[in-house]
Design a protein around this motif. Structure first.
Motif, mmCIF file in Angstrom:
data_model
loop_
_atom_site.group_PDB
_atom_site.id
_atom_site.type_symbol
_atom_site.label_atom_id
_atom_site.label_comp_id
_atom_site.label_asym_id
_atom_site.label_seq_id
_atom_site.Cartn_x
_atom_site.Cartn_y
_atom_site.Cartn_z
ATOM 1 N N THR A 80 89.584 37.106 179.138
ATOM 2 C CA THR A 80 89.639 36.779 177.713
ATOM 3 C C THR A 80 91.064 36.657 177.206
ATOM 4 O O THR A 80 91.266 36.386 176.049
ATOM 5 C CB THR A 80 88.899 37.845 176.883
ATOM 6 N N LEU A 107 94.246 43.332 179.114
ATOM 7 C CA LEU A 107 93.766 44.655 179.499
ATOM 8 C C LEU A 107 92.282 44.623 179.782
ATOM 9 O O LEU A 107 91.558 43.762 179.303
ATOM 10 C CB LEU A 107 94.064 45.708 178.435
ATOM 11 N N THR A 108 91.899 45.590 180.583
ATOM 12 C CA THR A 108 90.489 45.836 180.851
ATOM 13 C C THR A 108 90.239 47.298 180.550
ATOM 14 O O THR A 108 90.972 48.171 181.019
ATOM 15 C CB THR A 108 90.146 45.554 182.329
ATOM 16 N N ALA A 109 89.232 47.568 179.735
ATOM 17 C CA ALA A 109 88.843 48.953 179.480
ATOM 18 C C ALA A 109 87.999 49.422 180.658
ATOM 19 O O ALA A 109 87.098 48.722 181.105
ATOM 20 C CB ALA A 109 88.046 49.050 178.182
ATOM 21 N N VAL A 110 88.327 50.590 181.164
ATOM 22 C CA VAL A 110 87.581 51.167 182.281
ATOM 23 C C VAL A 110 86.691 52.257 181.700
ATOM 24 O O VAL A 110 87.180 53.195 181.067
ATOM 25 C CB VAL A 110 88.523 51.741 183.354
ATOM 26 N N CYS A 111 85.384 52.083 181.887
ATOM 27 C CA CYS A 111 84.425 53.010 181.284
ATOM 28 C C CYS A 111 83.725 53.846 182.340
ATOM 29 O O CYS A 111 83.481 53.391 183.454
ATOM 30 C CB CYS A 111 83.378 52.235 180.486
ATOM 31 N N VAL A 170 92.583 52.475 180.797
ATOM 32 C CA VAL A 170 92.774 51.036 180.660
ATOM 33 C C VAL A 170 93.568 50.539 181.859
ATOM 34 O O VAL A 170 94.397 51.256 182.417
ATOM 35 C CB VAL A 170 93.491 50.650 179.345
ATOM 36 N N THR A 179 95.977 47.402 182.598
ATOM 37 C CA THR A 179 96.668 46.316 181.908
ATOM 38 C C THR A 179 97.346 45.381 182.897
ATOM 39 O O THR A 179 97.509 45.709 184.080
ATOM 40 C CB THR A 179 97.736 46.874 180.955
ATOM 41 N N ASP A 180 97.790 44.237 182.370
ATOM 42 C CA ASP A 180 98.549 43.331 183.223
ATOM 43 C C ASP A 180 99.836 44.019 183.696
ATOM 44 O O ASP A 180 100.295 43.801 184.811
ATOM 45 C CB ASP A 180 98.829 42.010 182.535
ATOM 46 N N MET A 216 95.087 52.539 187.083
ATOM 47 C CA MET A 216 94.897 52.432 185.635
ATOM 48 C C MET A 216 95.694 53.500 184.878
ATOM 49 O O MET A 216 96.128 54.494 185.445
ATOM 50 C CB MET A 216 93.422 52.548 185.268
ATOM 51 N N PRO A 229 91.607 48.877 173.537
ATOM 52 C CA PRO A 229 90.167 48.961 173.328
ATOM 53 C C PRO A 229 89.877 49.648 171.994
ATOM 54 O O PRO A 229 90.669 50.460 171.518
ATOM 55 C CB PRO A 229 89.673 49.811 174.503
ATOM 56 N N ALA A 283 87.587 45.252 171.670
ATOM 57 C CA ALA A 283 89.019 45.302 171.942
ATOM 58 C C ALA A 283 89.712 44.360 170.969
ATOM 59 O O ALA A 283 89.082 43.441 170.424
ATOM 60 C CB ALA A 283 89.313 44.898 173.380
#
Length: 94
Positions: free
Chosen positions: A1, A5-9, A18, A20-21, A42, A71, A82
């Protein structure tokens, strides 16, 4: 998107960190493998924005934290979305 970043759940959709790049760049510069678990690379717990904050407060917090995306979590710490600075500036916030 394009958030960077990608949130890690974990269980129950709670944000545990998180990725991130910047995390990815640092990981690769150190010569580490892309096959390693994301938990090794992460940022924990990572910065999160509360759902009930106003956009201006979120933008200010992101500036203070020197991050461009975060996020958004509810009161229980569950991921609800986010946001990034581009979104806020596009809406003429800040």
């Amino acid at each position: 998107t394009g958030l960077g970043l990608t949130a890690v759940c974990g269980p129950a959709n709670r944000v545990v960190g998180v990725f991130t790049d910047g995390d990815l760049r640092r990981w690769l510069v150190k010569g580490r493998a892309l096959t390693a678990p994301i938990a090794n690379a992460m940022t924990t717990p990572g910065y999160r924005l509360p759902l009930d904050w106003r956009a201006g407060a979120a933008l200010e917090a992101m500036h203070q934290q020197q991050i461009t995306a975060a996020p958004v979590v509810d009161a229980d710490g569950d991921l609800v979305g986010a946001i990034n600075m581009h979104d806020l500036h596009q809406e003429s916030i800040g």
